[in-house]
Design an enzyme around this catalytic site. Sequence first.
Site, PDB file in Angstrom:
ATOM      1  CG  ASP A 608       1.263  -0.916   7.040  1.00  0.00           C
ATOM      2  OD1 ASP A 608       0.573  -1.901   5.869  1.00  0.00           O
ATOM      3  OD2 ASP A 608       1.270   0.018   6.954  1.00  0.00           O
ATOM      4  CD  GLU A 651       0.417  -0.430   2.488  1.00  0.00           C
ATOM      5  OE1 GLU A 651      -0.676  -0.336   3.019  1.00  0.00           O
ATOM      6  OE2 GLU A 651       0.301  -0.793   1.452  1.00  0.00           O
TER       7      GLU A 651
END
Length: 744
Positions: A608, A651
């Site tokens: 992430d 993301e």
Amino acid sequence: MISFRSRSTRRALQPLLLVLLVLLGHAVAADTAQIPRGWEYRWGDSPFDANGVPEWTQRPDADAWQSIDFPSNPPGRAKRENVWFRVTLPDGAWRDPILYIFSVDLIVEVYQGGRRIYAYGEFDEQGRGRFIGWPWHKITLPAESMGQPLYFRVFSNYQDIGLWGEVKVMERTELLRHVIRNSLTELLIGGLSLIVALLALVAACMLSVRRQSLAIALLAGSAGGMAIGSCQARLLIVDHALFWDYLAAVSYFVTPVAMAMLLGQWFAGGAARLYRGIQLFFTVYLLLAGAGWASGWVAVSDTYPVFDALFLLALPLLLLPALGQWSRATRTQRAVFVAFVMHALVLLASMAVAHGLLPWALIPLSAGALGFSLVIVVASLREYARTREALQALNRSLELKVGERTAALEALAEQERGRVRVLEFEGQKRALLDEITIGLQRCDRLESALAVLSGSLARLCEPIAGALYVRSSQAPEWLRAAAWGAAPDLPHTPPAAGQSSCWTFAIGYEQPRCGRQELALLVLAVPADGSDRHQGYDRTMLHCLLKNGFERINLTLSIVALREELARFSYEDALTGLKNRRYLDEQLPHEIRLAQRKGESLGVIILDLDHFKRLNDAHGHAAGDEALRTVAEQLRLVFRQTDIVCRYGGEEFVVILPSASLEACRERAEALRQAVRAVAIRHDGRELGPVTLSAGLAAWPDPVTDPARLLAEADRALYLAKQHGRDRVELCTSAALESGDPLC
């Protein structure tokens, strides 16, 4: 020593014993006693005492009983359905006495001395029952019953009620002789009629007079069915009275249908329409009656009175038009018509006896059937003789014509054989094209489609030699990929277009975004000297077939390309070019099963981007998209081609590493973290600053023992990396799993 105790032995010897009884019938004396008088009747049904004994059999009640000549249809019925009869049995020296009754309407119980000695049918509590057939009855009489009264309990909702026909006391052996002796004629005539029906059916298949032969078969079959279905020996063949009643009823009901069919083919105009109407009417009646029998809505006995009335009305309509054509009829037609009249008279006499218009007697239905069958046999033989003579004359004429045309046909046959060879060749090629097309349609990628095509082209183009050329991924020119046939000298590159002896076919597809794309080039070396013309195909036909076939193949390849493109869109993230979450959801279970089957490890990394929302807020979503694309490019560089890299959402990214241990996953994740931190991300001429990421790792079978938990444990490790300050890689370890840490 032969034993007769076996049931199968007794059954096998029963027909022989019956024949012996008939042959010895006149040599062995037997007693028979008619019961013509002394009958009494009483309307209603007797009450029964506590022991189930009918009270009317225990009390004389002379005033309640009335005399009757014969126990059938007593006066004053007035729709009543129950009646009792009684009679005193004749005395005498009997060895094995039985009571023989020709028939009963409809069910009966017989009592002697208050004890029931015989029952046919079942009486309910109201003294009613249902029709189960019209058999003859054999009632075994106890030795002490002779000279004693015998009581008959009868139920009938039919037009007749009571006993029917003969009622005799006789020895058991005499009964068998009596039944067989009275049935031999009917059985012989019935068998003869059925043989005539079979011969007529065969004639219907072979002769031109099909309708007449079918009508004769139907008439003879109905006559045979009535003769066999009404003879007394029928129960010795199959002991099922209702079956024989159905057979007799169907045979009887078919008679006007067959008559109308046979007479109708002699006429035209209004008479023909009349016969067709009669045929249709009685066919519908037969079907409705059969449906009623099958459903239990109506009994066989209830359909006879209605049919008799309809048949009586239809007989004049059947016979009068034929009588009017008597002067113009042939001898065969006149003989058949006379047989019809005689048969109809016998049927009318039987009908009159059945309805009580004439005293009971055994009407010789078989005599009418015999006369009719003999006339039909003679008529059929005469028709066969005439047909045979006509066929012989026709055969002689045909032999002359065949001799004249044989030579011409032989020439045409050779020409047709050549045409057949061409058609067979074309059919084989078309079938192969269908097979290739089906194989291409099963492909999901152009590479596999080209492999299918390469393996089939040699058979498709046979017997012409040829080569297949494709472009390699490193060079734009065509190179020979395969060759077959007797032309090994074809060059490694396609020959010039001016070579007239070669056929060239382009193999390609329509790419949705780039238009026409050439996939391969097929070159066929056609012999210039025409040496292939004896191989059973036409060049023009083959060229046209191949041209149309490759157009079809190209269309199929375009569909494969479109399907491949759609699949790519379906599994690809539009922003990063990586696989999407849908692809991950399908591939992860597959990789788990593959790892379990091979016994290899499997790693999962979830990563992430740190503070990605802050980057979006500071520089805009376009800058965030650029950061995601940069990270995706680093993922492609760091991980293997066999690894599965997917954008998980937002993301977040997920990487599946087949055959990778936890330590190997950590090394790859750490290399990625450093590569992303070191890369400069620019947008609109501005540097966005360093971007970092956090990663969580899990591997099977160590430390995660349940492969279904891989993604969840890697996510927990990612959460731990976030908790420990981001920009780091965390592993899900065995110690953390055993400690029950909620974060891993």
